[in-house]
Design an enzyme around this catalytic site. Structure first.
Site, PDB file in Angstrom:
ATOM      1  N   SER A 130     -10.286  -0.150   6.841  1.00 54.51           N
ATOM      2  CA  SER A 130      -9.614  -0.044   5.548  1.00 54.51           C
ATOM      3  C   SER A 130      -8.872  -1.272   5.059  1.00 54.51           C
ATOM      4  CB  SER A 130      -8.670   1.156   5.561  1.00 54.51           C
ATOM      5  OG  SER A 130      -9.406   2.349   5.626  1.00 54.51           O
ATOM      6  N   SER A 151      -9.699   2.160   2.726  1.00 56.70           N
ATOM      7  CA  SER A 151      -8.833   2.908   1.843  1.00 56.70           C
ATOM      8  C   SER A 151      -7.808   2.044   1.125  1.00 56.70           C
ATOM      9  CB  SER A 151      -8.085   3.977   2.650  1.00 56.70           C
ATOM     10  OG  SER A 151      -7.237   3.391   3.625  1.00 56.70           O
ATOM     11  N   LYS A 202       0.846  -1.199   0.000  1.00 54.46           N
ATOM     12  CA  LYS A 202       0.000   0.000   0.000  1.00 54.46           C
ATOM     13  C   LYS A 202       0.877   1.244   0.000  1.00 54.46           C
ATOM     14  CE  LYS A 202      -3.859   2.169   2.516  1.00 54.46           C
ATOM     15  NZ  LYS A 202      -4.800   2.044   3.642  1.00 54.46           N
TER      16      LYS A 202
END
Length: 438
Positions: A178, A154, A79
């Protein structure tokens, strides 16, 4: 089956027995990226050259008979909120466009020590602000199962990349949902570890008392394997306890992919499952409720005892989370002043501006006691609810989200509706507990 669709343990078995090489495995993922990435938008940066060089290193170890870890040579997405040495790190925001960190986040360092192959940096809502992946300054990620729908955020790119075969596993962060929401929306396993179990050092902060790095994988055994590598005490993060990391892989057989993790049907006669009555109230889609109830029925057939429990302060969860999260966001984003690093703060997106404004207001003189401090008191009550529940049950089962993945653009203009996607997940973050989407 294409190599990019393998689980970690299947890939490890294939590499160890020389049925294919790490280069071939990595090329399979890179090929998938070439085929679908223009439409999917799961990656901000693809590091093909570095990935293949690392894959070749692992292949040399295997060729010389050197022992390899269960994660060696496995292509992974990181990420883009994790700092990666010599690889651009943007946190999904153009404010940080061009930032190349001189060091790795502790988690990345630990995974590198296992010889993973970093295939790229995955897309995410800017500074992890969002539940859909639509707040990225680099464009929204789409759900690989239905491109008209969101993949959850997210950690949107991480979820989409693993589900689509662009990476075998990926890292994410979970502040209010997330990891678990993208895992749920993309049909994956996603773990939000206990707060402090995985180091936050080198992870660009959103809300410091809530952020929890963790993995997104295709199976529970894979999840245990990656968590084992990520977890542990870190001198650079004072919130990580100096206690040994349990053997997460023991209960699911990893890393022995040649043997099934279980044989026959596992009885669950000693398991007490709690089902919070507050989670099956108005607002949950009937299909979601029915599927969860079918799963509970299966557990009962296997001998588990299902009990109704109460988490009475659940109704305050979203409001409490929003106040604490936005307050900490406003504090953490204050460093992006366009002087020390990053571009001008006018580049903040709408969601970041909204959170800065709300958080600054909640922390301001005259309102601190009324909002932020009161939210912290309710947070304690939510934590106590879980403590009372776990005195009676071993595990709590709930839906991940009230509904199925929503369409792109459906909630982007209604922040409250977007926040309510996390209604079942934020209490766990407030309590600092672990939670797993399966």
């Amino acid at each position: 089956m294409e190599l990019c669709n393998l689980t970690i343990l299947e890939a490890y078995e294939g590499l160890k027995n020389k049925r294919f090489s790490s280069r071939e495995l990595t090329l399979s993922c890179l090929k998938r990226i070439d085929q679908i990435e223009d439409d999917l938008n799961a990656f901000i940066t693809v590091t093909a050259e570095k990935a293949l060089a690392k894959a070749d290193q692992v292949d040399k170890k295997i060729a010389t008979g050197e022992e390899i870890s269960s994660l060696a040579g496995i292509p992974a997405g990181i990420k883009d909120i994790f700092c990666t040495k010599d690889i651009e790190t943007t946190a999904g925001s153009k404010i940080l466009k061009g930032l190349v960190p001189p060091y790795d986040a502790t988690t990345v360092k630990k995974l590198k020590a296992q010889d993973i192959v970093i295939i790229g940096k995955t897309n995410c809502d800017a500074f992890a602000h969002g539940s859909s992946g639509e707040n990225s300054d680099f464009g929204p990620t789409k759900n690989p199962w239905d491109p008209e729908r969101v993949p959850g955020g997210s950690s949107s790119g991480s979820g989409a990349a693993v589900a689509a075969g662009e990476a075998i596993f990926a890292t994410g962060t979970d502040t209010g949902s997330s990891i678990r929401l993208p895992a749920g929306f993309c049909n994956l396993v996603g773990l939000k570890p206990t707060y402090g179990r995985v180091s936050r050092y080198g992870v660009i902060a959103m809300a410091s008392s809530l952020d929890s790095p963790g993995p997104l994988t295709k199976t529970v055994a894979d999840c245990a394997l990656v968590t084992q590598a990520m977890a542990g005490h870190d001198l650079l993060d004072s919130t990580t306890p100096n206690v040994p990391v349990p053997g997460y892989t023991r209960s699911c057989g990893a890393p022995r992919p040649s043997k099934p993790w279980r044989s026959g049907v596992t009885r669950l006669d000693d398991l007490k499952i709690g089902v919070p009555k507050e989670y099956f109230a108005e607002g949950i889609e009937p299909e979601v409720e029915n599927l969860v109830k079918k799963a509970l029925q299966k557990f009962e057939e296997l001998g588990a005892e299902v009990r109704e429990i109460s988490l009475p302060h659940t109704k305050y969860g979203v409001a409490t989370y929003a106040l604490i999260c936005h307050s900490e966001v406003s504090s953490n984003l204050a460093r992006y002043d366009g002087i020390r690093f990053g571009h001008e703060r006018e580049s903040f997106g709408e969601e970041a501006k909204r959170r800065i404004m709300l958080g600054t207001f909640a922390l301001s003189s005259g309102y601190y006691d009324q909002y932020y401090q009161k939210a912290q008191k309710v947070r304690t009550l939510i934590k106590q609810d879980f403590g009372k529940a776990f005195a009676k049950v071993d595990v709590i089962i709930t839906p991940t989200s009230p509904g199925v993945p929503f369409k792109l653009g459906e909630k982007v203009d209604d922040p409250l509706k977007m926040y309510l996607s996390d209604v079942f997940m934020v209490p766990v973050n407030l309590a600092g507990l672990p939670a797993l989407n399966v």
